[in-house]
Design a protein around this motif. Structure first.
Motif, PDB file in Angstrom:
ATOM      1  N   LEU A   1       0.831  -1.203   0.000  1.00 14.92           N
ATOM      2  CA  LEU A   1       0.000   0.000   0.000  1.00 14.92           C
ATOM      3  C   LEU A   1       0.866   1.253   0.000  1.00 14.92           C
ATOM      4  CD1 LEU A   1      -2.912   1.123   0.134  1.00 14.92           C
ATOM      5  CD2 LEU A   1      -2.623   1.238   2.627  1.00 14.92           C
ATOM      6  N   GLY A   2       1.976   1.215   0.747  1.00 11.59           N
ATOM      7  CA  GLY A   2       2.878   2.360   0.761  1.00 11.59           C
ATOM      8  C   GLY A   2       3.488   2.637  -0.603  1.00 11.59           C
ATOM      9  N   LEU A   3       3.885   1.582  -1.296  1.00  7.85           N
ATOM     10  CA  LEU A   3       4.406   1.748  -2.650  1.00  7.85           C
ATOM     11  C   LEU A   3       3.353   2.372  -3.564  1.00  7.85           C
ATOM     12  CD1 LEU A   3       6.131  -1.737  -3.007  1.00  7.85           C
ATOM     13  CD2 LEU A   3       7.319   0.455  -2.843  1.00  7.85           C
TER      14      LEU A   3
ATOM     15  N   TRP B   1       5.795   6.072   6.095  1.00  6.26           N
ATOM     16  CA  TRP B   1       4.646   6.732   6.718  1.00  6.26           C
ATOM     17  C   TRP B   1       3.408   5.845   6.608  1.00  6.26           C
ATOM     18  CZ3 TRP B   1       1.306  10.787   3.872  1.00  6.26           C
ATOM     19  CH2 TRP B   1       0.401  11.392   4.757  1.00  6.26           C
ATOM     20  N   THR B   2       3.164   5.317   5.415  1.00  2.00           N
ATOM     21  CA  THR B   2       2.013   4.441   5.209  1.00  2.00           C
ATOM     22  C   THR B   2       2.143   3.156   6.022  1.00  2.00           C
ATOM     23  OG1 THR B   2       1.729   5.331   2.980  1.00  2.00           O
ATOM     24  CG2 THR B   2       0.643   3.238   3.463  1.00  2.00           C
ATOM     25  N   LEU B   3       3.339   2.610   6.091  1.00  2.00           N
ATOM     26  CA  LEU B   3       3.544   1.423   6.923  1.00  2.00           C
ATOM     27  C   LEU B   3       3.119   1.699   8.358  1.00  2.00           C
ATOM     28  CD1 LEU B   3       6.954  -0.205   5.891  1.00  2.00           C
ATOM     29  CD2 LEU B   3       4.822  -1.427   6.384  1.00  2.00           C
ATOM     30  N   GLY B   4       3.431   2.901   8.845  1.00  3.36           N
ATOM     31  CA  GLY B   4       3.063   3.247  10.210  1.00  3.36           C
ATOM     32  C   GLY B   4       1.570   3.415  10.384  1.00  3.36           C
ATOM     33  N   TYR B   5       0.968   4.299   9.579  1.00  5.22           N
ATOM     34  CA  TYR B   5      -0.453   4.590   9.826  1.00  5.22           C
ATOM     35  C   TYR B   5      -1.349   3.418   9.466  1.00  5.22           C
ATOM     36  CZ  TYR B   5      -1.144   6.237   4.868  1.00  5.22           C
ATOM     37  OH  TYR B   5      -1.240   6.357   3.494  1.00  5.22           O
ATOM     38  N   ASP B   6      -0.990   2.614   8.456  1.00  6.56           N
ATOM     39  CA  ASP B   6      -1.873   1.513   8.096  1.00  6.56           C
ATOM     40  C   ASP B   6      -1.708   0.332   9.044  1.00  6.56           C
ATOM     41  OD1 ASP B   6      -3.975   1.095   6.149  1.00  6.56           O
ATOM     42  OD2 ASP B   6      -2.826  -0.651   5.494  1.00  6.56           O
ATOM     43  N   THR B   7      -0.569   0.233   9.704  1.00  4.46           N
ATOM     44  CA  THR B   7      -0.431  -0.758  10.772  1.00  4.46           C
ATOM     45  C   THR B   7      -1.362  -0.407  11.927  1.00  4.46           C
ATOM     46  OG1 THR B   7       1.864  -1.287  10.192  1.00  4.46           O
ATOM     47  CG2 THR B   7       1.167  -1.778  12.441  1.00  4.46           C
ATOM     48  N   ILE B   8      -1.421   0.874  12.267  1.00  6.10           N
ATOM     49  CA  ILE B   8      -2.355   1.317  13.306  1.00  6.10           C
ATOM     50  C   ILE B   8      -3.789   1.002  12.886  1.00  6.10           C
ATOM     51  CG2 ILE B   8      -3.284   3.338  14.496  1.00  6.10           C
ATOM     52  CD1 ILE B   8      -0.478   4.576  14.351  1.00  6.10           C
ATOM     53  N   TYR B   9      -4.116   1.283  11.622  1.00  3.07           N
ATOM     54  CA  TYR B   9      -5.463   1.015  11.123  1.00  3.07           C
ATOM     55  C   TYR B   9      -5.792  -0.484  11.210  1.00  3.07           C
ATOM     56  CZ  TYR B   9      -9.548   1.265   8.036  1.00  3.07           C
ATOM     57  OH  TYR B   9     -10.813   1.194   7.519  1.00  3.07           O
TER      58      TYR B   9
ATOM     59  N   LEU C   1      -8.956 -14.957  12.177  1.00  5.14           N
ATOM     60  CA  LEU C   1      -9.955 -15.988  11.901  1.00  5.14           C
ATOM     61  C   LEU C   1     -10.137 -16.200  10.400  1.00  5.14           C
ATOM     62  CD1 LEU C   1     -12.665 -15.046  14.558  1.00  5.14           C
ATOM     63  CD2 LEU C   1     -11.124 -17.025  14.598  1.00  5.14           C
ATOM     64  N   ALA C   2     -10.033 -15.110   9.631  1.00 10.12           N
ATOM     65  CA  ALA C   2     -10.250 -15.191   8.185  1.00 10.12           C
ATOM     66  C   ALA C   2      -8.976 -15.530   7.407  1.00 10.12           C
ATOM     67  CB  ALA C   2     -10.815 -13.868   7.669  1.00 10.12           C
ATOM     68  N   GLY C   3      -7.834 -15.588   8.097  1.00  4.89           N
ATOM     69  CA  GLY C   3      -6.575 -15.879   7.421  1.00  4.89           C
ATOM     70  C   GLY C   3      -6.007 -14.698   6.657  1.00  4.89           C
ATOM     71  N   ILE C   4      -6.407 -13.485   7.039  1.00  2.00           N
ATOM     72  CA  ILE C   4      -5.901 -12.274   6.385  1.00  2.00           C
ATOM     73  C   ILE C   4      -4.628 -11.831   7.090  1.00  2.00           C
ATOM     74  CG2 ILE C   4      -6.398  -9.852   5.879  1.00  2.00           C
ATOM     75  CD1 ILE C   4      -9.381 -10.627   5.849  1.00  2.00           C
ATOM     76  N   LYS C   5      -3.598 -11.568   6.317  1.00  2.00           N
ATOM     77  CA  LYS C   5      -2.310 -11.186   6.876  1.00  2.00           C
ATOM     78  C   LYS C   5      -2.189  -9.665   6.945  1.00  2.00           C
ATOM     79  CE  LYS C   5      -0.062 -15.349   5.101  1.00  2.00           C
ATOM     80  NZ  LYS C   5       1.022 -15.909   4.258  1.00  2.00           N
ATOM     81  N   SER C   6      -1.425  -9.190   7.929  1.00  2.00           N
ATOM     82  CA  SER C   6      -1.207  -7.748   8.072  1.00  2.00           C
ATOM     83  C   SER C   6       0.044  -7.514   8.899  1.00  2.00           C
ATOM     84  CB  SER C   6      -2.399  -7.065   8.755  1.00  2.00           C
ATOM     85  OG  SER C   6      -2.453  -7.378  10.137  1.00  2.00           O
ATOM     86  N   SER C   7       0.582  -6.305   8.776  1.00  2.00           N
ATOM     87  CA  SER C   7       1.748  -5.938   9.585  1.00  2.00           C
ATOM     88  C   SER C   7       1.395  -5.919  11.066  1.00  2.00           C
ATOM     89  CB  SER C   7       2.285  -4.574   9.146  1.00  2.00           C
ATOM     90  OG  SER C   7       1.273  -3.580   9.197  1.00  2.00           O
TER      91      SER C   7
ATOM     92  N   PHE D   1       8.968   2.790  11.853  1.00  2.00           N
ATOM     93  CA  PHE D   1       8.490   3.276  10.558  1.00  2.00           C
ATOM     94  C   PHE D   1       8.445   4.808  10.537  1.00  2.00           C
ATOM     95  CE2 PHE D   1       5.777  -0.820  10.602  1.00  2.00           C
ATOM     96  CZ  PHE D   1       6.870  -1.571  10.217  1.00  2.00           C
ATOM     97  N   TYR D   2       7.935   5.399  11.602  1.00  2.00           N
ATOM     98  CA  TYR D   2       7.823   6.858  11.640  1.00  2.00           C
ATOM     99  C   TYR D   2       9.196   7.526  11.753  1.00  2.00           C
ATOM    100  CZ  TYR D   2       2.688   6.820  12.095  1.00  2.00           C
ATOM    101  OH  TYR D   2       1.340   6.690  11.863  1.00  2.00           O
ATOM    102  N   THR D   3      10.113   6.884  12.460  1.00  2.00           N
ATOM    103  CA  THR D   3      11.481   7.429  12.528  1.00  2.00           C
ATOM    104  C   THR D   3      12.109   7.452  11.140  1.00  2.00           C
ATOM    105  OG1 THR D   3      11.778   6.644  14.807  1.00  2.00           O
ATOM    106  CG2 THR D   3      13.777   7.105  13.532  1.00  2.00           C
TER     107      THR D   3
END
Length: 302
Positions: free
Chosen positions: A163-165, A196-204, A214-220, A235-237
């Protein structure tokens, strides 16, 4: 989380709720009630325009480009959301927060969603064609990233990196639109945007961590587990260091202090993360408008 709770937490009341009933599912499919995504797509475009603008650039041209990028950000983010929901309609039905999305719930048919995606994409193409050949070619290069994004959560723990790319590609397009290329400061800002996106989308992603498992969806967020605060801090640093590098590369290293507001905001976000409080994490995610603006302002001396 109930559908009502989802609407309270994530959606902004206003135009969508006052629109004709037949139109609301399409506006919600476009996330018109969630404008934060448009900002997060537009702000990197502004970074690129600001960082690469030539000396003495005409003010009218500058503001015209920002207007074009604002329109392009709205329609392409809307098209991207519709495409993502079309691909993910079966997964969305298995996640509490997303099962009431228009396609997953049946409020919008796949055929109608496809027609909407095509229409929005044509508007985006019309905007892109106003930006000059270098920007057009770079813009076309983003299509593979956009097409691949919905599938990343199935094959990698780091869909937020993809997503960041994708979401920060506007830095490169913006730079090319004003300079005909991508100077080093803009390239460094693109890298800053990825982190920046890695940081905020990890929070999201913390909102869905249990349902995703449960659904087998992967995320940071799932990959980092108990180290999520450390990961976001890293990430933010990197975001601040790369933005500072852009100033140095542009011969304006003495203006690094302008990044202090963004750095302080990031520190506040990291300190405020609570894995067990989806509402708080959503507010932190939405607050990323401000560091995006702060970084844009910090690039003005370039």
């Amino acid at each position: 989380m109930t559908a009502a709770a989802d609407k309270t937490l994530d959606a902004e009341p206003g135009l969508v709720d006052r629109s004709p009933s037949w139109l609301r599912p399409y506006l919600r499919l476009m996330r018109a009630d969630r404008p934060i995504g448009v900002w997060l797509l537009f702000l990197p475009c502004s970074w690129g325009v600001i960082a690469a603008r030539p000396d003495g650039m005409d003010a009218g041209r500058f503001w015209w480009l920002l207007l074009l990028f604002a329109v392009g950000s709205f329609v392409m983010r809307s098209a991207g959301c519709a495409y993502n929901d079309l691909v993910d309609r079966d997964l969305d039905r298995s996640v509490e927060r997303t099962r009431n999305r228009p396609i997953a719930s049946g409020a919008v048919s796949p055929k109608a969603a496809t027609a909407l995606i095509v229409g929005l994409s044509l508007v985006g193409l019309a905007v892109l064609l106003q930006l000059g050949l270098p920007a057009i070619l770079i813009g076309i290069g983003s299509l593979a990233l956009v097409a691949g994004y919905p599938f990343m959560k199935r094959i990698t723990w780091w869909p937020q990196l993809w997503l960041g790319l994708t979401f920060n590609w506007g830095v490169l397009v913006g730079a090319a639109a004003v300079s005909g290329g991508v100077p080093l400061p803009a390239a460094l800002l693109y890298a800053a945007g990825i982190f920046w996106t890695l940081g905020y989308d990890t929070i999201y992603a913390l909102q869905d961590i249990e349902d995703d498992a449960l659904a087998g969806i992967k995320s940071s967020a799932r990959r980092l587990g108990g180290d999520v605060r450390k990961g976001v801090a890293l990430f933010y640093t990197a975001t601040i260091l790369l933005a500072a590098g852009a100033l140095v590369a542009g011969g304006r290293g003495e203006w690094i202090w302008l990044l202090a507001p963004a750095a302080l905001h990031f520190a506040w976000q990291v300190a405020s993360i609570d894995r067990d409080d989806p509402a708080r994490n959503l507010r932190l995610f939405k607050s990323n408008i401000w560091p995006g603006v702060f970084i844009a302002v910090a690039m003005l001396p370039l």
